[in-house]
Design a protein around this motif. Structure first.
Motif, PDB file in Angstrom:
ATOM      1  N   LEU A 394       7.466   8.476  -3.552  1.00 25.07           N
ATOM      2  CA  LEU A 394       7.771   8.793  -2.161  1.00 25.07           C
ATOM      3  C   LEU A 394       7.253   7.672  -1.265  1.00 25.07           C
ATOM      4  CD1 LEU A 394       8.141  11.479  -3.698  1.00 25.07           C
ATOM      5  CD2 LEU A 394       7.093  12.656  -1.775  1.00 25.07           C
ATOM      6  N   LEU A 395       8.160   6.816  -0.809  1.00 19.08           N
ATOM      7  CA  LEU A 395       7.763   5.672   0.015  1.00 19.08           C
ATOM      8  C   LEU A 395       8.019   6.021   1.481  1.00 19.08           C
ATOM      9  CD1 LEU A 395       9.216   2.814  -2.228  1.00 19.08           C
ATOM     10  CD2 LEU A 395       6.935   3.832  -2.269  1.00 19.08           C
ATOM     11  N   PRO A 396       6.942   6.054   2.302  1.00 19.66           N
ATOM     12  CA  PRO A 396       7.062   6.574   3.669  1.00 19.66           C
ATOM     13  C   PRO A 396       7.877   5.651   4.583  1.00 19.66           C
ATOM     14  CG  PRO A 396       4.846   5.729   3.264  1.00 19.66           C
ATOM     15  CD  PRO A 396       5.560   5.677   1.954  1.00 19.66           C
ATOM     16  N   ASP A 397       8.327   6.218   5.724  1.00 17.42           N
ATOM     17  CA  ASP A 397       9.228   5.492   6.626  1.00 17.42           C
ATOM     18  C   ASP A 397       8.475   4.627   7.629  1.00 17.42           C
ATOM     19  OD1 ASP A 397       8.109   7.386   8.237  1.00 17.42           O
ATOM     20  OD2 ASP A 397       9.976   8.419   8.712  1.00 17.42           O
ATOM     21  N   ASP A 398       7.139   4.519   7.516  1.00 19.49           N
ATOM     22  CA  ASP A 398       6.370   3.787   8.525  1.00 19.49           C
ATOM     23  C   ASP A 398       6.248   2.292   8.238  1.00 19.49           C
ATOM     24  OD1 ASP A 398       4.699   3.908   6.359  1.00 19.49           O
ATOM     25  OD2 ASP A 398       3.022   4.860   7.403  1.00 19.49           O
ATOM     26  N   ARG A 399       6.871   1.829   7.165  1.00 21.65           N
ATOM     27  CA  ARG A 399       6.841   0.382   6.874  1.00 21.65           C
ATOM     28  C   ARG A 399       8.069   0.021   6.049  1.00 21.65           C
ATOM     29  NH1 ARG A 399       1.772   1.841   3.066  1.00 21.65           N
ATOM     30  NH2 ARG A 399       2.208   3.807   4.080  1.00 21.65           N
ATOM     31  N   THR A 400       8.285  -1.265   5.852  1.00 20.90           N
ATOM     32  CA  THR A 400       9.473  -1.685   5.097  1.00 20.90           C
ATOM     33  C   THR A 400       9.080  -2.372   3.792  1.00 20.90           C
ATOM     34  OG1 THR A 400       9.507  -3.735   6.348  1.00 20.90           O
ATOM     35  CG2 THR A 400      10.923  -1.959   7.131  1.00 20.90           C
ATOM     36  N   GLU A 401       7.793  -2.789   3.704  1.00 22.71           N
ATOM     37  CA  GLU A 401       7.341  -3.440   2.471  1.00 22.71           C
ATOM     38  C   GLU A 401       6.336  -2.568   1.750  1.00 22.71           C
ATOM     39  OE1 GLU A 401       6.888  -7.648   4.321  1.00 22.71           O
ATOM     40  OE2 GLU A 401       6.408  -7.793   2.181  1.00 22.71           O
ATOM     41  N   PHE A 402       6.532  -2.408   0.462  1.00 23.00           N
ATOM     42  CA  PHE A 402       5.651  -1.590  -0.362  1.00 23.00           C
ATOM     43  C   PHE A 402       5.165  -2.487  -1.486  1.00 23.00           C
ATOM     44  CE2 PHE A 402       8.840   0.876   1.748  1.00 23.00           C
ATOM     45  CZ  PHE A 402       8.109   1.885   2.354  1.00 23.00           C
ATOM     46  N   LYS A 403       3.876  -2.773  -1.477  1.00 25.53           N
ATOM     47  CA  LYS A 403       3.338  -3.789  -2.376  1.00 25.53           C
ATOM     48  C   LYS A 403       3.017  -3.218  -3.753  1.00 25.53           C
ATOM     49  CE  LYS A 403       3.248  -7.580   0.029  1.00 25.53           C
ATOM     50  NZ  LYS A 403       4.170  -8.656  -0.431  1.00 25.53           N
ATOM     51  N   LYS A 404       3.283  -4.012  -4.742  1.00 26.47           N
ATOM     52  CA  LYS A 404       2.815  -3.741  -6.097  1.00 26.47           C
ATOM     53  C   LYS A 404       1.313  -3.466  -6.043  1.00 26.47           C
ATOM     54  CE  LYS A 404       2.108  -6.154 -10.465  1.00 26.47           C
ATOM     55  NZ  LYS A 404       2.503  -7.248 -11.363  1.00 26.47           N
ATOM     56  N   GLY A 405       0.861  -2.416  -6.697  1.00 24.14           N
ATOM     57  CA  GLY A 405      -0.572  -2.097  -6.708  1.00 24.14           C
ATOM     58  C   GLY A 405      -0.955  -1.004  -5.732  1.00 24.14           C
ATOM     59  N   ALA A 406      -0.100  -0.770  -4.715  1.00 26.25           N
ATOM     60  CA  ALA A 406      -0.391   0.330  -3.783  1.00 26.25           C
ATOM     61  C   ALA A 406       0.022   1.655  -4.434  1.00 26.25           C
ATOM     62  CB  ALA A 406       0.364   0.119  -2.481  1.00 26.25           C
TER      63      ALA A 406
END
Lengths: 416, 416
Positions: A394-406
């Motif tokens: 579930l990747l939230p709508d508050d950003r556009t980049e989701f980093k490996k490791g998060a």
């Protein structure tokens, strides 16, 4: 358009209590327990021999005695016998009652038996060793299993131990799964060029079977009067209707207007998510009008709510919405706690739309971590892609980049 | 005494093939697929409209045209229509065939429709947008699901899509669960002071139900001739016998000698582990002697092996041995890959005996990690402790200190 969190809150505010039923304990696996289970006697119910061997009075050992005449045998399932001479011993079996006048068990491995005499070949023993003391695991009346526990094999064993041959479990909601769409034909049929086979309805049946709900299914063609009359009947008969399709902007997406005409209260329509955005959710209040439990809208009497989940018709949309909304609604309705699981992203993800992104992932267990590797499907119509993945992250709508490791929450539909 | 790894290898060397059966696809959930599932046509089978809206010829847009007369409607489930004038448009519905002479779909949200004319209120569109191209998810004949896949709701949906109304799955072994022990009474009975109720047999039934094996059960009293004659019959009739109890050093632990007398080959007895050490494992070769599939020892013909798991009778011993040995034996027999899951110890553990320690733990999901918190039970007799835990963590026998933060394999019997 509301957020996923708002939508889920709204759904969870519509939880219902479907009452309690009693089932044979061996039929309760996977159901939710609706009574506390108490110890009917001490556990163990007697001082229980925990090793095969001999039982002695420790005082004799302490005085230096190392050889003991065998006076008798205490088998499991036999009434308690008594050591007559405390300089003697009794052979005892695992699971047996500890005989009277003994207080220490020495296992066969540490003893040699010849001509009716047991001789120790060790010099250190502890008083009261190898005895599982009466009541050590729980006193009579102790709470062994809490209400609202999901019943696994472990609970089944405890039910058996305490003699709970019937147990109270939460009743399951009566669920109907309705597919719509004139392009759909049956599984055993050969579709024409512009047709496809029904699949969502069976995916939903299986997702519900996973949580031990036996559901009914129906298919209605895209004909408004027909849809309306059928749904009017279903709303009275069922606790939950799960729809797949006909909730978006199409000319034949009649469901939202039909729901309105049938007094189903719209709680929301459209959620800021991908896939599954056109999700429609509502509920209708019904009142019992006679003793046969026939329900009508807006009549005063014994009340029931019918919950309506209108999932978008794309396969992945239906699938993910069932996991994200219906499952938590069900668990909370049953009285269960819902726990969140998280996983670590295995690679960078970029997602621009201002929507919660339910990204399909393959889960790997690495050094105690759960790592989520994104698998790109071809959009919400790509049913086959679900076979290659285990979960949604579930990747939230508050950003556009989701980093490996998060790390982010995941919803698994398959174990590692 | 052999190690857990040696014991497991030995068990896995006894895997068996129980053949294949065909079942209705909707009855296959949780079973193991025994055929590859291929796309019976392209997926999608036609250029599929992916948004409700209008379909145009992109060339018209490129030339600057922004208003389009609506020529007709292409509904889902209708035969493909044709745009007659490429300066016009057709209203199209999600799931419909893309009409002839159009190549781009613009969603309703980006269009205003008045008096039969659709006018765009956006100025950027991409050629071929909102079309799920024929064959994009898979060409006819493409492998959608591999053989030996555990069937989840996702696979059920794909079966339906490709018209696999029956599917080939691995046949389940025929399993009998046998309890022994004269101290045991039935669940609905009131035990005498020195008796307890049967529970292991029901725990095992439930652990097998979890993997969709319907098992039979039997109880035999601790009487050697009776045990021997009954077991002789069971060995011929079943593929697998699971025993609970009577494999240790007790005077009435007749099973190892009976197995020997009945020509069941002992593969090992006792494993360096706690709990569950006195585990007995073996197999017997049987040969079919007539056309009614009656099997006898040592006769030449169609052969079968009967696998014998003799679990120690303590509740936790039986439970953990079923998870550690029977489950992997079953999965490998079915042709499935076995994956290992690991978790991080949530606190220091000290364990001195030179044994693999199957420690009961509660699992928590923390920032993408699985953290295992040890829960102390009262030894292998403490069935109720299984209710408080989710898994066993496998602490190897090569050290005595296990530090918080280190990771080890786990075997879960309950989801987070």
């Amino acid at each position: 358009m509301i957020s996923v969190d708002q939508a889920l809150q709204n759904v969870l505010n519509s939880v219902q209590n479907f009452g309690v039923e009693e089932v044979p304990f061996l039929k309760s696996l996977g159901r939710i327990l609706k009574e506390p289970v108490l110890a009917d006697r001490d556990f163990p119910p007697f001082n229980r021999v925990a090793m095969d061997g001999i039982a002695i009075d420790y005082t004799a050992f302490k005085k230096g005695q190392r050889s003991f005449n065998i006076e008798g045998i205490q088998a499991a399932g036999s009434a308690q016998i008594t050591l007559q001479n405390t300089a003697n011993c009794i052979e005892v079996m695992t699971g047996a009652v500890l005989p009277k006048n003994v207080n220490t068990v020495i296992r066969y491995e540490d003893v040699t038996i010849e001509n009716g005499i047991a001789t120790l070949h060790i010099d250190t023993i502890k008083e009261a060793q190898n005895i599982h003391t009466k009541g050590k695991d729980g006193k009579v009346g102790a709470l062994l299993i809490k209400e609202n526990t999901l019943i696994s094999a472990a609970e089944i064993g405890v039910f058996a131990s305490v003699g709970a041959s019937f147990v109270k479990v939460a009743k399951q909601p009566k669920v109907l799964i309705v597919s719509t769409g004139d392009e759909l034909v049956g599984v055993a049929e050969v579709p024409l060029a512009y047709q496809i086979r029904k699949s969502n309805v069976f995916t939903l049946v299986s997702l519900l079977e996973k949580i031990h709900i036996v559901s009914d299914t129906a298919h209605i063609t895209d004909n408004k009067p027909l849809l309306k009359s059928k749904i009017a009947g279903y709303l009275k008969e069922y606790d939950v209707l799960l729809f797949s399709g006909a909730v978006s902007k199409g000319k034949f997406d009649f469901l939202p207007e039909i729901f309105e005409e049938l007094n189903v209260e719209k709680r929301f329509h459209k959620v800021a998510q991908r896939p599954g955005k056109p999700f429609w959710f509502g509920s209708a209040a019904y009142f019992c009008v006679n003793e046969q439990n026939v329900y009508e809208n807006e009549k005063e009497n014994n009340k029931k709510n019918t919950i309506v989940f209108g999932f978008p018709g794309n396969p992945i949309s239906t699938f993910v919405n069932c996991l994200v909304y219906f499952y938590p609604w069900y668990y909370k309705s049953m009285g269960m706690e819902i726990k969140e699981e998280t996983a670590i992203l295995g690679e960078d993800v970029f997602f621009k739309p201002n929507l919660m992104y339910f990204l399909q992932v393959k889960i790997a267990s690495e050094n105690g971590n759960l790592v989520a590797f994104p698998i790109k499907g071809n959009g919400s119509g790509d049913l086959a892609s679900l076979v290659k993945t285990d979960a949604f992250i579930l990747l939230p709508d508050d950003r556009t980049e989701f980093k490996k490791g998060a790390f982010f929450p995941i919803i698994r539909y398959r174990s590692v």
